[in-house]
Design a protein around this motif. Sequence first.
Motif, PDB file in Angstrom:
ATOM      1  N   GLY A  14       0.789  -1.221   0.000  1.00  0.00           N
ATOM      2  CA  GLY A  14       0.000   0.000   0.000  1.00  0.00           C
ATOM      3  C   GLY A  14       0.823   1.273   0.000  1.00  0.00           C
ATOM      4  N   ARG A  15       2.104   1.171   0.288  1.00  0.00           N
ATOM      5  CA  ARG A  15       2.958   2.344   0.312  1.00  0.00           C
ATOM      6  C   ARG A  15       3.537   2.632  -1.068  1.00  0.00           C
ATOM      7  N   SER A  16       4.369   3.681  -1.132  1.00  0.00           N
ATOM      8  CA  SER A  16       4.912   4.134  -2.420  1.00  0.00           C
ATOM      9  C   SER A  16       6.429   4.165  -2.402  1.00  0.00           C
ATOM     10  N   LEU A  17       6.995   4.075  -3.593  1.00  0.00           N
ATOM     11  CA  LEU A  17       8.430   4.279  -3.810  1.00  0.00           C
ATOM     12  C   LEU A  17       8.601   4.996  -5.143  1.00  0.00           C
ATOM     13  N   ARG A  18       9.692   5.740  -5.253  1.00  0.00           N
ATOM     14  CA  ARG A  18      10.036   6.336  -6.537  1.00  0.00           C
ATOM     15  C   ARG A  18      11.440   5.896  -6.927  1.00  0.00           C
ATOM     16  N   LEU A  19      11.528   5.257  -8.067  1.00  0.00           N
ATOM     17  CA  LEU A  19      12.817   4.846  -8.603  1.00  0.00           C
ATOM     18  C   LEU A  19      13.347   5.938  -9.531  1.00  0.00           C
ATOM     19  N   SER A  20      14.656   6.079  -9.533  1.00  0.00           N
ATOM     20  CA  SER A  20      15.310   7.058 -10.398  1.00  0.00           C
ATOM     21  C   SER A  20      16.331   6.363 -11.283  1.00  0.00           C
ATOM     22  N   CYS A  21      16.589   6.965 -12.433  1.00  0.00           N
ATOM     23  CA  CYS A  21      17.552   6.419 -13.377  1.00  0.00           C
ATOM     24  C   CYS A  21      18.258   7.606 -14.020  1.00  0.00           C
ATOM     25  N   ALA A  22      19.563   7.716 -13.786  1.00  0.00           N
ATOM     26  CA  ALA A  22      20.302   8.863 -14.273  1.00  0.00           C
ATOM     27  C   ALA A  22      21.549   8.430 -15.026  1.00  0.00           C
ATOM     28  N   GLY A  64      -2.491   2.390 -13.599  1.00  0.00           N
ATOM     29  CA  GLY A  64      -3.212   3.107 -12.558  1.00  0.00           C
ATOM     30  C   GLY A  64      -2.456   3.223 -11.253  1.00  0.00           C
ATOM     31  N   ARG A  65      -1.344   2.494 -11.120  1.00  0.00           N
ATOM     32  CA  ARG A  65      -0.549   2.556  -9.882  1.00  0.00           C
ATOM     33  C   ARG A  65       0.845   3.118 -10.114  1.00  0.00           C
ATOM     34  N   PHE A  66       1.411   2.853 -11.274  1.00  0.00           N
ATOM     35  CA  PHE A  66       2.772   3.302 -11.578  1.00  0.00           C
ATOM     36  C   PHE A  66       2.723   4.442 -12.605  1.00  0.00           C
ATOM     37  N   ALA A  67       3.725   5.296 -12.546  1.00  0.00           N
ATOM     38  CA  ALA A  67       3.839   6.376 -13.520  1.00  0.00           C
ATOM     39  C   ALA A  67       5.306   6.570 -13.892  1.00  0.00           C
ATOM     40  N   ILE A  68       5.569   6.564 -15.190  1.00  0.00           N
ATOM     41  CA  ILE A  68       6.927   6.767 -15.688  1.00  0.00           C
ATOM     42  C   ILE A  68       7.049   8.205 -16.179  1.00  0.00           C
ATOM     43  N   SER A  69       8.215   8.798 -15.957  1.00  0.00           N
ATOM     44  CA  SER A  69       8.408  10.178 -16.373  1.00  0.00           C
ATOM     45  C   SER A  69       9.885  10.466 -16.569  1.00  0.00           C
ATOM     46  N   LEU A  84       1.730  -0.160  -3.649  1.00  0.00           N
ATOM     47  CA  LEU A  84       2.553  -1.331  -3.950  1.00  0.00           C
ATOM     48  C   LEU A  84       1.959  -2.601  -3.360  1.00  0.00           C
ATOM     49  N   LYS A  85       2.168  -3.697  -4.071  1.00  0.00           N
ATOM     50  CA  LYS A  85       1.661  -5.001  -3.675  1.00  0.00           C
ATOM     51  C   LYS A  85       2.833  -5.969  -3.525  1.00  0.00           C
ATOM     52  N   PRO A  86       2.663  -7.023  -2.757  1.00  0.00           N
ATOM     53  CA  PRO A  86       3.753  -8.010  -2.630  1.00  0.00           C
ATOM     54  C   PRO A  86       4.211  -8.556  -3.979  1.00  0.00           C
ATOM     55  N   GLU A  87       3.305  -8.672  -4.930  1.00  0.00           N
ATOM     56  CA  GLU A  87       3.675  -9.200  -6.237  1.00  0.00           C
ATOM     57  C   GLU A  87       4.505  -8.211  -7.056  1.00  0.00           C
ATOM     58  N   ASP A  88       4.675  -7.005  -6.574  1.00  0.00           N
ATOM     59  CA  ASP A  88       5.572  -6.052  -7.221  1.00  0.00           C
ATOM     60  C   ASP A  88       7.029  -6.274  -6.821  1.00  0.00           C
ATOM     61  N   THR A  89       7.250  -7.162  -5.884  1.00  0.00           N
ATOM     62  CA  THR A  89       8.607  -7.447  -5.439  1.00  0.00           C
ATOM     63  C   THR A  89       9.441  -7.990  -6.587  1.00  0.00           C
ATOM     64  N   GLY A 112      20.076  -2.106 -11.888  1.00  0.00           N
ATOM     65  CA  GLY A 112      19.036  -2.790 -11.137  1.00  0.00           C
ATOM     66  C   GLY A 112      18.951  -2.302  -9.707  1.00  0.00           C
ATOM     67  N   THR A 113      17.738  -2.212  -9.201  1.00  0.00           N
ATOM     68  CA  THR A 113      17.510  -1.822  -7.812  1.00  0.00           C
ATOM     69  C   THR A 113      16.397  -2.706  -7.253  1.00  0.00           C
ATOM     70  N   GLN A 114      16.630  -3.232  -6.053  1.00  0.00           N
ATOM     71  CA  GLN A 114      15.701  -4.199  -5.461  1.00  0.00           C
ATOM     72  C   GLN A 114      14.525  -3.480  -4.813  1.00  0.00           C
ATOM     73  N   VAL A 115      13.334  -3.947  -5.137  1.00  0.00           N
ATOM     74  CA  VAL A 115      12.115  -3.481  -4.488  1.00  0.00           C
ATOM     75  C   VAL A 115      11.468  -4.688  -3.808  1.00  0.00           C
ATOM     76  N   THR A 116      11.260  -4.574  -2.516  1.00  0.00           N
ATOM     77  CA  THR A 116      10.629  -5.635  -1.753  1.00  0.00           C
ATOM     78  C   THR A 116       9.404  -5.070  -1.052  1.00  0.00           C
TER      79      THR A 116
END
Length: 119
Positions: A14-22, A64-69, A84-89, A112-116
């Motif tokens: 149910g929480r959120s994370l933001r991944l970055s790529c530079a 509806g849950r993720f947004a790329i920009s 976020l859902k467990p299956e997004d791990t 690569g970055t780990q999301v759990t």
Amino acid sequence: VQLQASGGGLVQPGRSLRLSCAASESIFSIDAMQWYRQAPGKQRELVAHVTSGGSTTYADAVKGRFAISRDNAKKTGYLQMNTLKPEDTAVYYCYATIVSRGERWGDYWGQGTQVTVSS
């Protein structure tokens, strides 16, 4: 050129994370970009895509849950992940077309970055 992905971690459902790529150097910019993910024992799958023109597409599982920009000023791409859902791990990878001074340099993978997602 190196792409540096960051922002992963352990988060409750149910929480959120933001991944970055530079890109590794300021002379490079991200043109088109994709985010993939790979869960243990599964194939790598496309999660989200943004074209050079700014059009976006998403996998059904994340619509509806993720947004790329992209932020052209910061030369960074993002994947905002909400509800976020467990299956997004998974390990999340960015894949981007890099340009510099109007010229295409090529397509590169981030490390690569780990999301759990777990309670």
